[in-house]
Every structure is written in C-alpha cells, then in structure tokens.
Design a protein around this motif. Structure first.
Motif, PDB file in Angstrom:
ATOM      1  N   ALA A  65       0.855  -1.196   0.000  1.00  0.00           N
ATOM      2  CA  ALA A  65       0.000   0.000   0.000  1.00  0.00           C
ATOM      3  C   ALA A  65       0.891   1.247   0.000  1.00  0.00           C
ATOM      4  O   ALA A  65       1.796   1.337   0.842  1.00  0.00           O
ATOM      5  CB  ALA A  65      -0.892  -0.004   1.227  1.00  0.00           C
ATOM      6  N   GLY A 104       0.524   4.045   1.173  1.00  0.00           N
ATOM      7  CA  GLY A 104       0.523   4.691   2.489  1.00  0.00           C
ATOM      8  C   GLY A 104       1.629   4.194   3.397  1.00  0.00           C
ATOM      9  O   GLY A 104       2.117   4.927   4.256  1.00  0.00           O
ATOM     10  N   LEU A 143       6.499   5.464   6.471  1.00  0.00           N
ATOM     11  CA  LEU A 143       7.931   5.770   6.606  1.00  0.00           C
ATOM     12  C   LEU A 143       8.203   7.275   6.522  1.00  0.00           C
ATOM     13  O   LEU A 143       9.265   7.744   6.928  1.00  0.00           O
ATOM     14  CB  LEU A 143       8.743   5.044   5.519  1.00  0.00           C
ATOM     15  N   CYS A 154      26.724   6.488   9.248  1.00  0.00           N
ATOM     16  CA  CYS A 154      26.195   7.844   9.014  1.00  0.00           C
ATOM     17  C   CYS A 154      26.825   8.878   9.936  1.00  0.00           C
ATOM     18  O   CYS A 154      26.552  10.077   9.811  1.00  0.00           O
ATOM     19  CB  CYS A 154      24.676   7.851   9.177  1.00  0.00           C
ATOM     20  N   GLY A 172      16.616  -4.342  10.465  1.00  0.00           N
ATOM     21  CA  GLY A 172      15.861  -3.084  10.436  1.00  0.00           C
ATOM     22  C   GLY A 172      15.245  -2.643  11.749  1.00  0.00           C
ATOM     23  O   GLY A 172      15.515  -1.536  12.234  1.00  0.00           O
ATOM     24  N   HIS A 173      14.416  -3.484  12.346  1.00  0.00           N
ATOM     25  CA  HIS A 173      13.723  -3.058  13.573  1.00  0.00           C
ATOM     26  C   HIS A 173      14.700  -2.911  14.740  1.00  0.00           C
ATOM     27  O   HIS A 173      14.555  -2.018  15.571  1.00  0.00           O
ATOM     28  CB  HIS A 173      12.562  -4.017  13.888  1.00  0.00           C
ATOM     29  N   SER A 231      17.744  -1.926  14.347  1.00  0.00           N
ATOM     30  CA  SER A 231      18.480  -0.668  14.102  1.00  0.00           C
ATOM     31  C   SER A 231      17.701   0.534  14.648  1.00  0.00           C
ATOM     32  O   SER A 231      18.293   1.501  15.124  1.00  0.00           O
ATOM     33  CB  SER A 231      18.801  -0.483  12.613  1.00  0.00           C
ATOM     34  N   TYR A 248      19.195   3.063  17.446  1.00  0.00           N
ATOM     35  CA  TYR A 248      19.169   4.519  17.240  1.00  0.00           C
ATOM     36  C   TYR A 248      18.586   5.192  18.487  1.00  0.00           C
ATOM     37  O   TYR A 248      19.143   6.172  19.011  1.00  0.00           O
ATOM     38  CB  TYR A 248      18.330   4.795  15.988  1.00  0.00           C
ATOM     39  N   HIS A 282      19.110  12.790  12.914  1.00  0.00           N
ATOM     40  CA  HIS A 282      19.499  11.999  11.738  1.00  0.00           C
ATOM     41  C   HIS A 282      18.227  11.396  11.140  1.00  0.00           C
ATOM     42  O   HIS A 282      17.398  10.847  11.859  1.00  0.00           O
ATOM     43  CB  HIS A 282      20.483  10.890  12.155  1.00  0.00           C
ATOM     44  N   PRO A 310      17.038   8.725   8.593  1.00  0.00           N
ATOM     45  CA  PRO A 310      17.073   7.640   7.606  1.00  0.00           C
ATOM     46  C   PRO A 310      15.765   7.598   6.819  1.00  0.00           C
ATOM     47  O   PRO A 310      15.726   7.194   5.663  1.00  0.00           O
ATOM     48  CB  PRO A 310      17.264   6.388   8.457  1.00  0.00           C
ATOM     49  N   LYS A 319       9.800   9.112   9.431  1.00  0.00           N
ATOM     50  CA  LYS A 319       9.157   8.532  10.612  1.00  0.00           C
ATOM     51  C   LYS A 319      10.162   8.316  11.748  1.00  0.00           C
ATOM     52  O   LYS A 319       9.820   8.395  12.917  1.00  0.00           O
ATOM     53  CB  LYS A 319       8.447   7.237  10.226  1.00  0.00           C
ATOM     54  N   TYR A 371      22.564   9.031   4.249  1.00  0.00           N
ATOM     55  CA  TYR A 371      23.537   8.537   5.213  1.00  0.00           C
ATOM     56  C   TYR A 371      24.280   9.686   5.925  1.00  0.00           C
ATOM     57  O   TYR A 371      23.691  10.377   6.716  1.00  0.00           O
ATOM     58  CB  TYR A 371      24.535   7.605   4.530  1.00  0.00           C
ATOM     59  N   TYR A 419      23.520  10.030  14.199  1.00  0.00           N
ATOM     60  CA  TYR A 419      23.633   8.608  14.565  1.00  0.00           C
ATOM     61  C   TYR A 419      24.316   7.818  13.455  1.00  0.00           C
ATOM     62  O   TYR A 419      23.924   7.912  12.282  1.00  0.00           O
ATOM     63  CB  TYR A 419      22.243   7.997  14.815  1.00  0.00           C
ATOM     64  N   SER A 457      25.298   3.852  12.593  1.00  0.00           N
ATOM     65  CA  SER A 457      25.131   2.463  13.025  1.00  0.00           C
ATOM     66  C   SER A 457      26.474   1.873  13.391  1.00  0.00           C
ATOM     67  O   SER A 457      27.517   2.290  12.926  1.00  0.00           O
ATOM     68  CB  SER A 457      24.500   1.644  11.897  1.00  0.00           C
TER      69      SER A 457
HETATM   70  N1  CAA Z   1      -0.464   3.213   5.755  1.00  0.00           N
HETATM   71  C1  CAA Z   1       0.219   3.950   6.684  1.00  0.00           C
HETATM   72  N2  CAA Z   1       1.196   3.425   7.470  1.00  0.00           N
HETATM   73  C2  CAA Z   1       1.483   2.130   7.306  1.00  0.00           C
HETATM   74  C3  CAA Z   1       0.797   1.287   6.383  1.00  0.00           C
HETATM   75  C4  CAA Z   1      -0.217   1.896   5.580  1.00  0.00           C
HETATM   76  N3  CAA Z   1      -0.887   1.201   4.662  1.00  0.00           N
HETATM   77  N4  CAA Z   1       1.325   0.057   6.456  1.00  0.00           N
HETATM   78  C5  CAA Z   1       2.314   0.096   7.408  1.00  0.00           C
HETATM   79  N5  CAA Z   1       2.388   1.339   7.914  1.00  0.00           N
HETATM   80  C6  CAA Z   1       3.364   1.845   8.911  1.00  0.00           C
HETATM   81  C7  CAA Z   1       3.653   0.876  10.046  1.00  0.00           C
HETATM   82  O1  CAA Z   1       2.672   0.954  11.056  1.00  0.00           O
HETATM   83  C8  CAA Z   1       5.007   1.404  10.518  1.00  0.00           C
HETATM   84  O2  CAA Z   1       4.854   2.564  11.287  1.00  0.00           O
HETATM   85  P1  CAA Z   1       5.360   2.565  12.823  1.00  0.00           P
HETATM   86  O3  CAA Z   1       6.851   2.328  12.759  1.00  0.00           O
HETATM   87  O4  CAA Z   1       5.007   3.939  13.307  1.00  0.00           O
HETATM   88  O5  CAA Z   1       4.628   1.459  13.502  1.00  0.00           O
HETATM   89  C9  CAA Z   1       5.677   1.860   9.213  1.00  0.00           C
HETATM   90  O6  CAA Z   1       4.617   1.974   8.251  1.00  0.00           O
HETATM   91  C10 CAA Z   1       6.720   0.888   8.675  1.00  0.00           C
HETATM   92  O7  CAA Z   1       6.145  -0.394   8.661  1.00  0.00           O
HETATM   93  P2  CAA Z   1       6.992  -1.674   9.093  1.00  0.00           P
HETATM   94  O8  CAA Z   1       7.707  -1.422  10.373  1.00  0.00           O
HETATM   95  O9  CAA Z   1       6.089  -2.872   8.999  1.00  0.00           O
HETATM   96  O10 CAA Z   1       8.044  -1.692   7.881  1.00  0.00           O
HETATM   97  P3  CAA Z   1       9.137  -2.747   7.520  1.00  0.00           P
HETATM   98  O11 CAA Z   1       9.177  -3.848   8.529  1.00  0.00           O
HETATM   99  O12 CAA Z   1       8.920  -3.133   6.106  1.00  0.00           O
HETATM  100  O13 CAA Z   1      10.511  -1.938   7.582  1.00  0.00           O
HETATM  101  C11 CAA Z   1      12.237  -0.517   8.314  1.00  0.00           C
HETATM  102  C12 CAA Z   1      10.724  -0.672   8.145  1.00  0.00           C
HETATM  103  C13 CAA Z   1      12.715  -1.468   9.397  1.00  0.00           C
HETATM  104  C14 CAA Z   1      12.532   0.922   8.737  1.00  0.00           C
HETATM  105  C15 CAA Z   1      12.951  -0.826   6.963  1.00  0.00           C
HETATM  106  O14 CAA Z   1      12.558   0.085   5.978  1.00  0.00           O
HETATM  107  C16 CAA Z   1      14.467  -0.821   7.064  1.00  0.00           C
HETATM  108  O15 CAA Z   1      15.091  -1.823   7.439  1.00  0.00           O
HETATM  109  N6  CAA Z   1      15.138   0.342   6.712  1.00  0.00           N
HETATM  110  C17 CAA Z   1      16.592   0.474   6.765  1.00  0.00           C
HETATM  111  C18 CAA Z   1      17.116   0.605   8.184  1.00  0.00           C
HETATM  112  C19 CAA Z   1      16.930   1.978   8.783  1.00  0.00           C
HETATM  113  O16 CAA Z   1      16.736   2.973   8.107  1.00  0.00           O
HETATM  114  N7  CAA Z   1      17.037   2.035  10.130  1.00  0.00           N
HETATM  115  C20 CAA Z   1      16.887   3.299  10.836  1.00  0.00           C
HETATM  116  C21 CAA Z   1      17.708   3.316  12.125  1.00  0.00           C
HETATM  117  S1  CAA Z   1      19.434   3.009  11.760  1.00  0.00           S
HETATM  118  C22 CAA Z   1      20.001   4.481  11.131  1.00  0.00           C
HETATM  119  O17 CAA Z   1      19.393   5.506  11.276  1.00  0.00           O
HETATM  120  C23 CAA Z   1      21.269   4.468  10.325  1.00  0.00           C
HETATM  121  C24 CAA Z   1      20.956   4.570   8.887  1.00  0.00           C
HETATM  122  O18 CAA Z   1      20.898   5.657   8.323  1.00  0.00           O
HETATM  123  C25 CAA Z   1      20.683   3.325   8.121  1.00  0.00           C
END
Ligand code: CAA
Length: 389
Positions: free
Chosen positions: A22, A24, A30, A106, A196-197, A199, A203, A237, A239, A242, A282, A311, A313
């Motif tokens: 979706a 959204g 995100l 980063c 991902g989660h 990380s 953070y 920072h 990424p 959200k 990054y 931040y 990693s």
């Molecule tokens: N409409 C609106 N929102 C929706 C939705 C919809 N239809 N479907 C899902 N969502 C929301 C979820 O509720 C969730 O929000 P919350 O976190 O507020 O609950 C959000 O969308 C994301 O959904 P998921 O958590 O299910 O997504 P995912 O499991 O596919 O992955 C992620 C999310 C873990 C961030 C992934 O994109 C990822 O691994 N990204 C790379 C790692 C990253 O950026 N980490 C950040 C911290 S580390 C850092 O900062 C260093 C760096 O630069 C990498």
C-alpha cells in the motif's frame, strides 16, 4: 553550506505499487515521498564535488582558502584513495591542504566536523577554513524492506571561526557509542545489510545516551518544563521521516512530557521538508535536515539554539548544539534547494531497476570517449576512475 542531489528520483508511491505494498506504508508509514536515485555518471565523488563547489561559491571563498578537506562517507569508491583526493583535484584545492576520508556509517561526517572544529579552535587553522563534505549513495537490495529508505546526496560545509550559519557551541556535546550489529556492509557487497527493527531500537538507545551526556556536558541550571524546550528546533538523523518522529517522541518522553508528539511540528517539522523528497543520504542526512530547517522555517531563528543528533550504526552517536547566526536563513534560502528538487526527472520503476543493475558494475565501466562536463563519472580506464570537470 552546499547541497547536491541526483538529477533523477523515484516516486515512493510508484515503488510501493510495483512491490505490491500500500503506498501509504512508504509515504505516511515511513514518511518519504521521493528518493534520489543517481544515474551511472554520478557517484560519491561527483556528488561531493558538486556540493563542495556550491559551499565555496555561496560563501564567496576560493579553493585557496581551504586548509583541511575531509569527506565523510560509507560508500567510498576505493579502498585506498580517498574521495577527498578526487574532490581536491576537481575543485583545484591547494597542495598545502590536509586531505582524508572518515568512516563510521552515518556518523562519519559528524566525526569529521567535530575534528574540524577542534582544528579551528586550537589555532592550527591560522585563518584557513575546513571543508567538510558528507557524501553517500544509500543502497539496499531491490525488494528488501530497506529498499524504500534509499537515497543519494551530499552536503558540504565550510568551518571557520567566523560562522555565517551556525555557531557550534564548544564543549556542549554528548557522545554515545556501542558495538552493535544493526546495519553494516561487508567489503564484498554493494548493498547494505540491516537488522531493520533492531536498528531503530539501537538509534533510540543511542539518542537517549547522547542526550543525557549532552545535558551533563552543558551543566546548565535546572529550569521549568521540558529540557528540549531550550532549543528552538531539533534536527535528528533522518534515515526516513518517521524515524525522526520516533526519536522526538522518545526524547520528549525522557523529558517527562506526557504528550510527546504535541511539539513535533513546532520543533521538528521544518527539518523534514527536504529529506522527504530525497530519502536517506547517510552521512549527510542530518545536515540536509539542517538545511531544510534553515530554508523552510517561517519564523526568525536568529540567536536561537538548535539541537543536533547524529547517529551512525555500529554505533556512534552525538548530540550537540549551535546558535543560528544573523542572515543564516537568507543565505540557505538563496541556495534555492526546494526549486532544485522540483527540476529533477522521475524514473519509472523499470528505469530505476535498470539503473540499479547497471550500478552493480559501475566501477569497471569502460571510460566513455565523450569529454562531458560538470563533475561527472566517465568510467574507468587502466583501473583509474575518470571524471569530467
Ligand atoms: N499506511 C500507513 N502506514 C502504514 C501502512 C499503511 N498502509 N502500512 C504500514 N504502515 C506503517 C507501520 O505501522 C510502521 O509505522 P510505525 O513504525 O510507526 O509502527 C511503518 O509503516 C513501517 O512499517 P513496518 O515497520 O512494517 O516496515 P518494515 O518492517 O517493512 O521496515 C524498516 C521498516 C525497518 C525501517 C525498513 O525500511 C528498514 O530496514 N530500513 C533500513 C534501516 C533503517 O533505516 N534504520 C533506521 C535506524 S538506523 C540508522 O538511522 C542508520 C541509517 O541511516 C541506516
């Protein structure tokens, strides 16, 4: 300050549809609308050089004014030769200039910035400026959860004892570091790997540690209300957008705020305008957020304090602060960053996937004969990267 982003981008709603997700989830979930995707003639060097040239031009400086150039990156183009040396060549920086590259995910750009501040404060700069460039191309595997959190870009900053944008506060800084396996990229991989989660939790833990350390270092008298209300804005920072929201919620909860989201638009909103159009860059992400704050805030921030959270990693994080200087917002607005973003071209998803495949072998791409211009990667000849100036 100077900013460079690729001329092409992917619309996250299109990517979501192609992945059967979706829209959204990417756009609201995100907090990313578009992500910058570089074509094959763009790399970490070209982005860094373009951002650095903008920073020099915007400050009215010549390359001869620079005595230190550090490029922070986690997507370097060579195991030995630093991106900074290519940038030196492209910009014509003097030979009496200390030049190197820093890496800590980063955080690499912030490590360089803090080192440059000490170089200036110690007197070693002797009137010269430090040029700090954060440049990266964020890349995760196609179809992975990280895919919608890619992006590319560079932010360059000139550091001196006469700051025009932000006067960073000496001694007010809190650091937190911990050996964690949240995000990494093995030497044999072009794509980053990430838990991902986990990380996200790393953070937030680092934010808490760095924020508490900052408060101790600032050693200010206790006051009424939330500690973070001492800042006119907070720049995290980014990424993806959200993550800043989660960070702010956590920080305000630490402050004892029982309605931690209520201050989000006031303290954080402006910093996310540009990042939501570019994605994760990054090392440069927090500095793009700072540029976003300075170019989009409608209120006058002169003399106001801004809190910054960087931040990386792995991990290392730092919470520090600066005071906005008179004329800073006009200077950053004059860069026309929002208008530049509207001039980019959208890639279709098949075009984007073609570019991702082509980038796999970019390092060995034979150098094109056409001369080209404007800091573009031409290809490789005799194992040497060739750039058009
Ligand atoms: N409409 C609106 N929102 C929706 C939705 C919809 N239809 N479907 C899902 N969502 C929301 C979820 O509720 C969730 O929000 P919350 O976190 O507020 O609950 C959000 O969308 C994301 O959904 P998921 O958590 O299910 O997504 P995912 O499991 O596919 O992955 C992620 C999310 C873990 C961030 C992934 O994109 C990822 O691994 N990204 C790379 C790692 C990253 O950026 N980490 C950040 C911290 S580390 C850092 O900062 C260093 C760096 O630069 C990498």
């Amino acid at each position: 300050m100077g900013v460079a982003v690729p001329d092409t981008y992917v619309e996250l709603a299109d990517l979501a549809m192609a992945r059967g997700v979706a829209p959204g989830k990417y756009v609201e979930g995100l907090g990313v609308t578009r992500m910058g995707v570089p074509l094959v003639n763009e790399d970490t060097v070209t982005l860094a050089a373009r951002a650095a040239r903008m920073a020099l031009e915007s400050a009215g400086c010549s390359p001869e004014d620079v005595g230190l150039l550090v490029v922070g990156t986690e997507t370097a183009v060579d195991h030995s030769k630093p991106v900074a040396s290519y940038v030196q060549g492209l910009l014509g920086l003097p030979t009496r200039c200390r030049i190197f590259e820093t890496k800590h995910a980063c955080y690499g750009g912030t490590a360089a910035l803090q080192m440059a501040l000490d170089w200036v404060r110690s007197g070693s700069a002797k009137g010269r400026k430090a040029l700090i460039v954060c440049s990266d191309i964020a890349r995760y595997g196609v179809g992975t959860p990280g895919e919608p959190t890619q992006g590319a870009g560079a932010v360059a900053m000139l550091v001196s004892d006469t700051p025009a944008l932000l006067a960073l506060e000496a001694g007010k800084t809190g650091v937190y570091s911990k050996d964690v396996m949240d995000f990494w990229r093995p030497l044999y991989s072009k794509d980053a790997l990430v838990d991902g989660h986990y990380s996200v939790q790393c953070y937030l833990d680092a934010l808490e540690g760095a924020y508490r350390a900052y408060q101790e270092s600032a050693a200010e008298p206790a006051g009424e209300g939330a500690y973070s209300d001492r800042f006119a804005a907070l720049v995290y920072h980014v990424p993806y957008g959200k993550m800043s929201r989660k960070a702010h919620r956590h920080l305000r909860t630490l402050d004892g705020d029982t309605a931690p989201d209520a201050s989000f638009d006031r303290l954080v909103g402006n910093s996310l305008v540009l990042p939501s159009q570019v994605g994760n860059i990054y090392t440069g992400s927090m500095y793009l957020a700072l540029a976003s704050l300075l170019s989009t805030a409608s209120q006058d921030l002169t003399g106001q304090r801004v809190g910054l959270f960087s931040y990386g990693s792995g991990s290392c994080a730092e919470f520090f602060s600066g005071v906005v200087q008179a004329g800073a917002q006009e200077r950053v607005k004059a860069l026309g960053l929002e208008a530049r973003l509207t001039r980019r071209r959208a890639l279709s998803i098949p075009e984007y996937e073609d570019v991702m495949r082509a980038r796999e072998h970019l390092d060995e791409r034979p150098a094109a004969d056409a001369a080209g211009s404007g800091f573009r990667y031409q290809g490789t000849r005799d194992h040497k990267r060739i750039y058009a100036t």
